[in-house]
Design a protein around this motif. Structure first.
Motif, short mmCIF file in Angstrom:
data_model
loop_
_atom_site.label_atom_id
_atom_site.label_comp_id
_atom_site.label_asym_id
_atom_site.label_seq_id
_atom_site.Cartn_x
_atom_site.Cartn_y
_atom_site.Cartn_z
N ARG A 170 0.80 -1.22 0.00
CA ARG A 170 0.00 0.00 0.00
C ARG A 170 0.84 1.27 0.00
NH1 ARG A 170 -4.79 2.24 0.40
NH2 ARG A 170 -5.10 4.12 1.65
N PHE A 171 1.84 1.37 0.83
CA PHE A 171 2.61 2.61 0.91
C PHE A 171 3.88 2.56 0.07
CE2 PHE A 171 -0.08 2.81 4.73
CZ PHE A 171 -0.68 4.03 4.49
N HIS A 172 3.79 1.86 -1.05
CA HIS A 172 4.86 1.81 -2.04
C HIS A 172 4.32 2.41 -3.33
CE1 HIS A 172 8.40 0.16 -4.10
NE2 HIS A 172 7.58 -0.07 -5.11
N HIS A 173 5.08 3.33 -3.95
CA HIS A 173 4.58 4.07 -5.11
C HIS A 173 5.61 4.03 -6.24
CE1 HIS A 173 1.44 5.96 -2.54
NE2 HIS A 173 2.39 5.85 -1.61
N GLU A 174 5.25 3.43 -7.35
CA GLU A 174 6.11 3.38 -8.52
C GLU A 174 5.92 4.61 -9.42
OE1 GLU A 174 8.43 1.28 -9.33
OE2 GLU A 174 8.10 -0.31 -7.83
N ASP A 175 4.84 5.34 -9.22
CA ASP A 175 4.55 6.52 -10.04
C ASP A 175 3.93 7.58 -9.15
OD1 ASP A 175 4.55 8.03 -12.31
OD2 ASP A 175 3.30 6.67 -13.49
N LEU A 176 3.93 8.82 -9.64
CA LEU A 176 3.37 9.93 -8.89
C LEU A 176 1.92 10.15 -9.30
CD1 LEU A 176 6.29 12.54 -9.04
CD2 LEU A 176 5.67 11.04 -7.13
N GLY A 177 1.02 9.91 -8.37
CA GLY A 177 -0.39 10.17 -8.61
C GLY A 177 -0.86 11.37 -7.82
#
Length: 367
Positions: free
Chosen positions: A214-221
């Motif tokens: 959940r708190f891992h982001h491959e892109d900026l949203g």
């Protein structure tokens, strides 16, 4: 005072909002969000709906979901700045097309000359509820391998040759601002028939959280989520959308009848292949020797009649020109529409007497 617009909120919307509050699901989780997404997608004729917090967010989310890469996107010079802002924020350069003067929509005959090696997409915007001429636009896009991102923000339920708007682009957008045919106060939606595009839109509106971590982001949203409270209003509004569209068309028909013999004023044309929803009853002054839009709107204001200026061309927006866009470019039809165009009170709640009053005062204001 007769305002430019007054939303039509009924007992059903209030009932659904009360139910929503009773459940405690008032933020971006809750059953009304999915119900509104599915209901509006079905009404429009698309498989997937992704609700967001406003129409500008819908445009940016749609462009992200389309995954266009770097390059250029064609759009009308005559539209709200949100279209250009959304493009810039996802790394696209807006390239403008002037309008055709009868409907103030993108002049499809001018699209081909604006396409270059970096062009990735075309963004038609259906102005004031009237369709862009979509068949030739889609032919150009198909032949040149361009994605169509359709801005139908002002065109809920309008159609082109019998086909609903919002079904032409790979992805399309709508707004549910307070002056739209149906409203959630603020709000918007991204529509598509492609699951992977819908999945990208859902991710982007929710900060691109990883599905497994959940708190891992491959892109900026972004946090562009619609609340369940907003969606509850939307569900109630959607139940009456056909009635609202019919009422909007009736209001426009009354204006057209009462203004038919007024010299120096013309309304937006409704082409033979179009079914407009007349989101706004828009007029343009045709006598260059007479007053311009600013002066007429000021005179109407003295009579407590609300009116709203047309869009200022994107090529005239300092926020965009200082970024280096549109240097030395001219869009004369867009400039004329801005100088002489405005829209009149257009709420579905208007009475015959109110419309008659507006038309009488407009007749006197243009002298």
């Amino acid at each position: 005072m007769i305002p430019v617009y007054e939303p039509w909120i009924g007992a059903r919307e209030k009932e659904l909002v009360a139910r929503c509050m009773e459940t405690g699901w008032i933020s971006s989780e809750g059953s009304y969000i999915r119900e509104f997404e599915e209901g509006f997608a079905a009404f429009t004729g698309r498989k997937h709906g992704v609700a967001v917090c406003n129409g500008t967010a819908a445009l940016e989310t749609a462009l992200y979901a389309a995954d266009l890469g770097a390059g250029e996107i064609l759009m009308p010079a005559f539209t709200i700045i949100s279209c250009a802002v959304a493009a810039v924020r996802v790394g696209l350069k807006p390239v403008l097309v002037d309008i055709e003067p009868e409907t103030w929509n993108m002049d499809v005959a001018r699209i081909e000359e604006r396409i270059g090696p970096a062009t990735r997409a075309i963004m038609p915007a259906h102005i004031y509820g009237h369709p862009v001429d979509m068949d030739p636009l889609m032919e150009i896009a198909g032949r040149r391998g361009l994605t169509v991102v359709e801005d139908a923000s002002e065109a809920h339920g309008a159609s082109y040759k019998g086909r609903r708007l919002g079904t032409y682009g790979q992805v399309s957008t709508f707004s549910f601002y307070a002056n739209k045919v149906i409203t959630t106060g603020e709000g918007g939606m991204v529509l598509t028939d492609e699951e992977h595009v819908a999945a990208r839109a859902r991710s982007f509106r929710n900060l691109c959280f990883d599905a497994e971590r959940r708190f891992h982001h491959e892109d900026l949203g972004n946090n562009y989520r619609m609340t369940n409270l907003q969606a509850a209003i939307g569900v109630g509004q959607l139940e009456r959308i056909d009635e609202m569209i019919a009422r909007k068309r009736a209001v426009a028909a009354t204006y057209r009848r009462r203004l038919a013999d007024v010299p120096g004023v013309r309304l937006q044309a409704e082409q033979s292949w179009a079914r407009s929803i007349w989101w706004m009853v828009a007029v343009e002054l045709t006598d260059p020797r007479g007053p311009n839009a600013d002066l007429v709107m000021e005179r109407l204001k003295r009579d407590e009649i609300g009116a709203r200026h047309f869009f200022k061309g994107l090529h005239r927006q300092p926020a965009l020109t200082k970024l280096g866009f549109f240097q030395g470019e001219a869009y004369p039809h867009t400039d004329r529409a801005y100088e002489y165009g405005f829209y009149l009170p257009s709420s579905p709640k208007l009475t015959e007497e109110q419309i008659a009053f507006v038309c009488d005062r407009l007749r006197k204001a243009i002298v």
